[in-house]
Design an enzyme around this catalytic site. Structure first.
Site, PDB file in Angstrom:
ATOM      1  CB  ILE A   1      33.565  36.167  14.004  1.00 63.56           C
ATOM      2  CG1 ILE A   1      33.844  37.297  13.040  1.00 63.56           C
ATOM      3  CG2 ILE A   1      32.707  35.082  13.363  1.00 63.56           C
ATOM      4  CD1 ILE A   1      34.716  36.898  11.855  1.00 63.56           C
TER       5      ILE A   1
ATOM      6  CG  HIS B   1      30.710  28.247  22.103  1.00 61.94           C
ATOM      7  ND1 HIS B   1      30.504  29.128  21.061  1.00 61.94           N
ATOM      8  CD2 HIS B   1      30.885  27.030  21.523  1.00 61.94           C
ATOM      9  CE1 HIS B   1      30.543  28.468  19.909  1.00 61.94           C
ATOM     10  NE2 HIS B   1      30.771  27.190  20.158  1.00 61.94           N
TER      11      HIS B   1
ATOM     12  CG  HIS C   1      35.247  25.712  19.567  1.00 62.22           C
ATOM     13  ND1 HIS C   1      35.454  24.782  18.571  1.00 62.22           N
ATOM     14  CD2 HIS C   1      33.964  26.116  19.449  1.00 62.22           C
ATOM     15  CE1 HIS C   1      34.339  24.646  17.865  1.00 62.22           C
ATOM     16  NE2 HIS C   1      33.412  25.444  18.379  1.00 62.22           N
TER      17      HIS C   1
END
Ligand code: 5GP
Length: 122
Positions: A34, A106, A104
């Site tokens: 985001i 990236h 997560h």
């Protein structure tokens, strides 16, 4: 750290928060960050409730592990990142300022990414 099912990525997985999806399969979801820090900034997450790589590799099934790592590679290929190069990064815990407590990776690409890490002097 115990897994918090109200973390933002758990909410994305449940469809409670929208995301710009890049890839999804049985084990993994990938979507645009985001707040992108590079022209390409995608997050790849396992669907299971894992806080970190240590948590994931200790508790996940072989199928989940294989599925997740295959998804990371698949996303890199699908987005054409291999040619120009890219960076994978997984922040873990306080020292790395992990913001979201759901594992997560990236993926950064699309421009020269600079040094691997700002030098930390102790
Ligand atoms: P961390 O610091 O935990 O490694 O990175 C968390 C990342 O999640 C940040 O880059 C942040 O911009 C991103 N992020 C946080 N909330 C959301 C959200 O609601 N949607 C998306 N797509 N990314 C988010």
């Amino acid at each position: 750290m115990a897994y918090d099912p109200q973390n933002v990525f758990a909410r994305i997985l449940r469809g409670e928060i929208p995301c710009r999806k890049v890839y999804e399969d049985e084990w993994s979801l990938a979507f645009h960050d985001i707040n992108p820090l590079a022209p390409v900034h995608v997050l790849v997450i396992p669907k299971g409730p894992y806080v970190s790589m240590a948590d994931f590799t200790a508790k996940a099934s072989d199928a989940e592990l294989a599925g997740f790592f295959r998804a990371v590679g698949q996303v890199a290929r699908d987005l054409g990142l291999e040619e120009g190069g890219y960076r994978m990064l997984a922040n873990t815990g306080a020292a790395a300022n992990q913001e979201v407590p759901h594992l997560h990776v990236h993926l950064f690409a699309g421009a020269p990414l600079g040094p691997m890490l700002k030098k930390v002097v102790v």
